[in-house]
Design a protein around this motif. Sequence first.
Motif, PDB file in Angstrom:
ATOM      1  N   ILE A  29       0.836  -1.203   0.000  1.00  0.00           N
ATOM      2  CA  ILE A  29       0.000   0.000   0.000  1.00  0.00           C
ATOM      3  C   ILE A  29       0.871   1.254   0.000  1.00  0.00           C
ATOM      4  O   ILE A  29       0.611   2.204  -0.740  1.00  0.00           O
ATOM      5  CB  ILE A  29      -0.973  -0.011   1.197  1.00  0.00           C
ATOM      6  N   ALA A  30       1.928   1.242   0.815  1.00  0.00           N
ATOM      7  CA  ALA A  30       2.829   2.393   0.865  1.00  0.00           C
ATOM      8  C   ALA A  30       3.537   2.592  -0.473  1.00  0.00           C
ATOM      9  O   ALA A  30       3.721   3.728  -0.924  1.00  0.00           O
ATOM     10  CB  ALA A  30       3.855   2.208   1.979  1.00  0.00           C
ATOM     11  N   TYR A  31       3.901   1.502  -1.121  1.00  0.00           N
ATOM     12  CA  TYR A  31       4.542   1.597  -2.435  1.00  0.00           C
ATOM     13  C   TYR A  31       3.589   2.248  -3.439  1.00  0.00           C
ATOM     14  O   TYR A  31       3.976   3.160  -4.178  1.00  0.00           O
ATOM     15  CB  TYR A  31       4.960   0.209  -2.933  1.00  0.00           C
ATOM     16  N   LYS A  32       2.344   1.805  -3.453  1.00  0.00           N
ATOM     17  CA  LYS A  32       1.364   2.367  -4.386  1.00  0.00           C
ATOM     18  C   LYS A  32       1.112   3.846  -4.098  1.00  0.00           C
ATOM     19  O   LYS A  32       1.001   4.658  -5.012  1.00  0.00           O
ATOM     20  CB  LYS A  32       0.054   1.581  -4.322  1.00  0.00           C
ATOM     21  N   TRP A  33       1.010   4.176  -2.826  1.00  0.00           N
ATOM     22  CA  TRP A  33       0.784   5.570  -2.428  1.00  0.00           C
ATOM     23  C   TRP A  33       1.955   6.439  -2.881  1.00  0.00           C
ATOM     24  O   TRP A  33       1.762   7.505  -3.469  1.00  0.00           O
ATOM     25  CB  TRP A  33       0.602   5.646  -0.912  1.00  0.00           C
ATOM     26  N   GLY A  34       3.163   5.984  -2.639  1.00  0.00           N
ATOM     27  CA  GLY A  34       4.338   6.732  -3.068  1.00  0.00           C
ATOM     28  C   GLY A  34       4.427   6.852  -4.578  1.00  0.00           C
ATOM     29  O   GLY A  34       4.834   7.884  -5.121  1.00  0.00           O
ATOM     30  N   PHE A  35       4.031   5.803  -5.268  1.00  0.00           N
ATOM     31  CA  PHE A  35       4.040   5.797  -6.723  1.00  0.00           C
ATOM     32  C   PHE A  35       3.092   6.859  -7.270  1.00  0.00           C
ATOM     33  O   PHE A  35       3.454   7.642  -8.153  1.00  0.00           O
ATOM     34  CB  PHE A  35       3.662   4.401  -7.237  1.00  0.00           C
ATOM     35  N   VAL A  36       1.879   6.907  -6.747  1.00  0.00           N
ATOM     36  CA  VAL A  36       0.895   7.896  -7.195  1.00  0.00           C
ATOM     37  C   VAL A  36       1.395   9.311  -6.920  1.00  0.00           C
ATOM     38  O   VAL A  36       1.332  10.190  -7.791  1.00  0.00           O
ATOM     39  CB  VAL A  36      -0.481   7.667  -6.520  1.00  0.00           C
ATOM     40  N   SER A  70      -5.236  15.818  -5.007  1.00  0.00           N
ATOM     41  CA  SER A  70      -5.770  14.910  -3.984  1.00  0.00           C
ATOM     42  C   SER A  70      -4.649  14.210  -3.230  1.00  0.00           C
ATOM     43  O   SER A  70      -4.691  14.083  -2.006  1.00  0.00           O
ATOM     44  CB  SER A  70      -6.676  13.860  -4.622  1.00  0.00           C
ATOM     45  N   ALA A  71      -3.654  13.737  -3.960  1.00  0.00           N
ATOM     46  CA  ALA A  71      -2.545  13.016  -3.336  1.00  0.00           C
ATOM     47  C   ALA A  71      -1.726  13.938  -2.445  1.00  0.00           C
ATOM     48  O   ALA A  71      -1.238  13.523  -1.388  1.00  0.00           O
ATOM     49  CB  ALA A  71      -1.652  12.389  -4.401  1.00  0.00           C
ATOM     50  N   THR A  76       1.768  12.301   4.579  1.00  0.00           N
ATOM     51  CA  THR A  76       2.198  10.927   4.827  1.00  0.00           C
ATOM     52  C   THR A  76       1.710  10.454   6.191  1.00  0.00           C
ATOM     53  O   THR A  76       1.244   9.317   6.328  1.00  0.00           O
ATOM     54  CB  THR A  76       3.735  10.834   4.741  1.00  0.00           C
ATOM     55  N   THR A  77       1.786  11.311   7.178  1.00  0.00           N
ATOM     56  CA  THR A  77       1.325  10.960   8.521  1.00  0.00           C
ATOM     57  C   THR A  77      -0.160  10.645   8.517  1.00  0.00           C
ATOM     58  O   THR A  77      -0.596   9.655   9.107  1.00  0.00           O
ATOM     59  CB  THR A  77       1.615  12.115   9.506  1.00  0.00           C
ATOM     60  N   ASP A  78      -0.940  11.465   7.829  1.00  0.00           N
ATOM     61  CA  ASP A  78      -2.387  11.210   7.745  1.00  0.00           C
ATOM     62  C   ASP A  78      -2.680   9.918   6.983  1.00  0.00           C
ATOM     63  O   ASP A  78      -3.596   9.185   7.330  1.00  0.00           O
ATOM     64  CB  ASP A  78      -3.111  12.383   7.091  1.00  0.00           C
ATOM     65  N   ALA A  79      -1.908   9.646   5.939  1.00  0.00           N
ATOM     66  CA  ALA A  79      -2.089   8.408   5.177  1.00  0.00           C
ATOM     67  C   ALA A  79      -1.819   7.195   6.063  1.00  0.00           C
ATOM     68  O   ALA A  79      -2.541   6.202   6.005  1.00  0.00           O
ATOM     69  CB  ALA A  79      -1.181   8.392   3.956  1.00  0.00           C
ATOM     70  N   ILE A  80      -0.788   7.286   6.893  1.00  0.00           N
ATOM     71  CA  ILE A  80      -0.473   6.179   7.810  1.00  0.00           C
ATOM     72  C   ILE A  80      -1.617   6.000   8.814  1.00  0.00           C
ATOM     73  O   ILE A  80      -2.017   4.870   9.104  1.00  0.00           O
ATOM     74  CB  ILE A  80       0.858   6.438   8.527  1.00  0.00           C
ATOM     75  N   LYS A  81      -2.145   7.082   9.332  1.00  0.00           N
ATOM     76  CA  LYS A  81      -3.272   6.994  10.271  1.00  0.00           C
ATOM     77  C   LYS A  81      -4.488   6.354   9.603  1.00  0.00           C
ATOM     78  O   LYS A  81      -5.153   5.513  10.198  1.00  0.00           O
ATOM     79  CB  LYS A  81      -3.638   8.389  10.788  1.00  0.00           C
TER      80      LYS A  81
END
Length: 87
Positions: A29-36, A70-71, A76-81
């Motif tokens: 999931i983190a890889y996909k998020w970083g990719f986007v 949107s991204a 990053t902190t909010d995405a982790i939460k």
Amino acid sequence: MGYRNGISAGKEASAQKGFNVGFKQSVLIAYKWGFVRGISSAYINLPDDFIEKLATRTEKKVQLQNLHQSAQMISTTDAIKMFHESI
């Protein structure tokens, strides 16, 4: 003494197993998020003539710009939460 050592070893083994499971769940999931975030940021920062060649239709340009916005709105902190709450 042996009892304490056994408890300690059990805790370590259990913690490691939990870490392994959590890492496996989050890494994709983190890889996909970083990719986007990376791809959309790269797109937005291209010169206009390159953007014209990549996305010839106006609706695609707008979609890519909206994806970037949107991204970037989610830290990053909010995405982790959000990920933590979802599991």
